[in-house]
Scaffold this active site. Structure first.
Site, PDB file in Angstrom:
ATOM      1  N   HIS A  67      22.900  38.058  33.177  1.00  0.00           N
ATOM      2  CA  HIS A  67      22.774  38.353  34.611  1.00  0.00           C
ATOM      3  C   HIS A  67      24.052  38.034  35.369  1.00  0.00           C
ATOM      4  O   HIS A  67      24.563  36.910  35.310  1.00  0.00           O
ATOM      5  CB  HIS A  67      21.604  37.565  35.191  1.00  0.00           C
ATOM      6  N   CYS A  94      15.968  36.543  40.537  1.00  0.00           N
ATOM      7  CA  CYS A  94      16.763  37.508  39.766  1.00  0.00           C
ATOM      8  C   CYS A  94      16.255  37.725  38.350  1.00  0.00           C
ATOM      9  O   CYS A  94      16.663  38.677  37.692  1.00  0.00           O
ATOM     10  CB  CYS A  94      18.226  37.052  39.727  1.00  0.00           C
ATOM     11  N   HIS A 103       9.898  28.301  32.109  1.00  0.00           N
ATOM     12  CA  HIS A 103       9.741  27.957  33.526  1.00  0.00           C
ATOM     13  C   HIS A 103       9.916  26.449  33.692  1.00  0.00           C
ATOM     14  O   HIS A 103       9.232  25.665  33.046  1.00  0.00           O
ATOM     15  CB  HIS A 103       8.347  28.376  34.001  1.00  0.00           C
ATOM     16  N   ASN A 118      26.264  41.333  42.625  1.00  0.00           N
ATOM     17  CA  ASN A 118      24.994  40.806  42.123  1.00  0.00           C
ATOM     18  C   ASN A 118      23.870  41.678  42.673  1.00  0.00           C
ATOM     19  O   ASN A 118      23.490  41.556  43.834  1.00  0.00           O
ATOM     20  CB  ASN A 118      24.831  39.347  42.578  1.00  0.00           C
ATOM     21  N   HIS A 139      25.295  42.568  21.101  1.00  0.00           N
ATOM     22  CA  HIS A 139      25.639  42.775  22.513  1.00  0.00           C
ATOM     23  C   HIS A 139      24.889  41.769  23.386  1.00  0.00           C
ATOM     24  O   HIS A 139      23.744  41.403  23.091  1.00  0.00           O
ATOM     25  CB  HIS A 139      25.287  44.205  22.946  1.00  0.00           C
TER      26      HIS A 139
END
Length: 520
Positions: free
Chosen positions: A412, A245, A324, A445, A408
């Site tokens: 996700h 995602c 990562h 989603n 703002h």
């Protein structure tokens, strides 16, 4: 004259009236002051310190200049006349260094516009329809149908999310042909809308980046776009798969890097996920959760490095930060596509997902914080860190206030639990979380494209003003946490915008219950 005030006992219903003299009195600040205002004042003081330092310097310079007479000025000019060669060399060096500086600066990356695909009304999937179609497959046990019902009720999804025709058919009929149709409908629908909004011709696009995690046909999705729009033969085309995602922001970062070395170019970024071939038909509960959360959607984004596009662009890309955690085995395996015990393919979500996401978020904001937070927040964080690590003081770690860095937030919309935790840990308000919660409620989603539905919601509400900063943050398998920071180049007028929220924005926000009921 009688006193204007009515001093009554506590049981009296008569209201005490203040005199004009009392109304003019200042309140007792020692009693009424709140910590948040002290913190705000501290922030303003530190942020303005660099300007306060200039005041004495300007004063000293002015005082020295006032002591110079006309003869001193004439003498200074006479001295300079005999050093024309030195003066010329100095000026040339200054011009050369200035030119070198401006040429070596990164190119400005501008978001000209973007478009979010809104599926057809026939693709609407209510909670009741979802449960009916799941029952028609004949593959789920009664216990797991009940499990899906429970997940759906707590998911934060509303009654107007979308699924592709192959999943909604009776019974569901997923196949490669239907998956291609879904991909074409989503990608071409978003791109057509984007080209219409911007007026940019398809032939002008020099860079194409497409991301879709689980559907990677041959020819690739990027090749499908090149073929459909007859893009030019020397286009730089990239197709990202299996990146989860957060791949939408990875695509933005890749496009940014390419635009730094290819002047006067447009980059088209397409983010989507394909549902048709990735519906899980087994009974492994860790794989059934994705069925309840993921829905149909996609977005197309047009980036430019042309200085002439700054005037019409909506945003400028300020920062991208990628972290990562794949080196850690637990992080690597917390979102994993594999076969279950019956050889049915699905995506398993580990129980460690929230903990892993928290660690990834910590790593990302640790990198992002120093480049976006005001100096006041950085000093507070550093002082707390020194007190804990050096002086071994037992105090809580200081969590920087990111509301001082951004107006703002687009987080996700992976699920209600993820949003709840981020709201708590980043100390955000309901207003800041509204775009993410409403996107989850209205569209579900939609994987990597959800950030753009959230930004579209913020625009439709008329919240984006010139100079506002927006933080997009997404999580993905691997495990990754990626951020992008945008600065608005103009105030967005919602009346002039075309986005998937405009026809129904007056209906939001709505109260999203923690547990919804699904009719029989």
């Amino acid at each position: 004259m009688a006193d204007q005030r009515n001093h009554q006992n506590p049981d009296s219903k008569t209201i005490s009236v203040e005199t004009p003299q009392e109304r003019r009195k200042l309140p007792n600040f020692l009693l009424s002051v709140k910590l948040k205002y002290v913190k705000l004042g501290y922030h303003c003081l530190i942020s303005s310190a660099k300007y306060l330092v200039l005041i004495p310097l300007i004063g000293v310079a002015s005082a020295h200049a006032s002591t110079l007479s006309i003869q001193d000025v004439i003498q200074l000019w006479e001295n300079l006349k005999f050093n024309v060669v030195s003066l010329t060399l100095c000026l040339s060096l200054i011009v050369f260094l200035a030119t070198l500086y401006f040429m070596s600066r990164p190119r400005g990356i501008y978001l000209v516009d973007y478009a979010c695909y809104k599926p057809h009304q026939d693709n609407t999937c209510t909670r009741e329809i979802f449960m009916e179609r799941s029952g028609l497959t004949g593959t789920f046990t009664e216990e797991n149908l009940s499990f899906q019902r429970k997940i759906l009720e707590r998911s934060g999804l509303g009654q107007k999310t979308y699924l592709p025709p192959a999943v909604l058919s009776k019974p569901p009929n997923p196949c490669m042909a239907e998956a291609r149709k879904e991909a074409e409908e989503v990608m071409f629908g978003a791109i057509d809308q984007l080209l219409e909004k911007t007026g940019v011709k398809a032939k002008d696009i020099g860079i194409l980046v497409v991301n879709c995690s689980l559907f990677n046909p041959t020819p690739s999705l990027s090749a499908m776009i090149v073929n459909h729009y007859k893009l030019r033969g020397n286009i730089l085309s990239y197709n990202l798969g299996g990146m989860g995602c957060s791949a939408g922001l990875i695509s933005i970062d890749l496009a940014k890097q390419l635009l730094q070395v290819h002047p006067n170019s447009y980059a088209l970024v397409v983010s989507m996920e394909n549902i048709t071939l990735n519906w899980y038909f087994g009974n492994n509960r860790s794989m059934l959760v994705s069925n309840c959360l993921f829905r149909m959607g996609g977005a197309a984004i047009l980036l430019s490095n042309r200085s002439s596009d700054r005037r019409k662009a909506k945003y400028q890309l300020v920062h991208t930060v990628r972290t990562h955690k794949g080196a850690d085995d637990k992080s690597y395996g917390c979102v994993f596509q594999e076969e279950d015990e019956t050889k049915t393919i699905g995506v398993a979500l580990s129980k460690d997902l929230m903990a892993v996401a928290g660690e990834a978020l910590k790593a990302n904001i640790t990198t992002l914080g120093p480049i976006v937070l005001p100096m006041s927040e950085q000093l507070l964080f550093f002082a707390t860190l020194v007190a804990r690590k050096v002086f071994k003081m037992k105090i809580k770690p200081y969590i920087p206030d990111f509301k001082l860095a951004f107006e703002h937030f687009c987080i996700h919309a992976g699920g209600r639990a993820v949003l709840d935790e981020l709201e708590k840990n980043l100390e955000l308000t309901d207003w800041h979380m509204e775009p993410s919660r409403m996107t989850l409620y209205r569209f579900g989603n939609t994987s990597s494209s959800s950030l753009w539905y959230e930004l579209a919601y913020t625009e439709a509400k008329g919240r984006i003003k010139k100079g506002d900063r927006t933080w997009q943050i997404a999580f993905g398998s691997g495990f990754k946490c990626n951020s992008a920071v945008w600065r608005a180049l103009r105030t967005i007028n919602p009346a002039k915008e075309k986005n998937p929220w405009m026809d129904e924005i007056h209906e939001f926000p709505v109260h999203v219950p923690k547990v919804a009921t699904i009719g029989s």
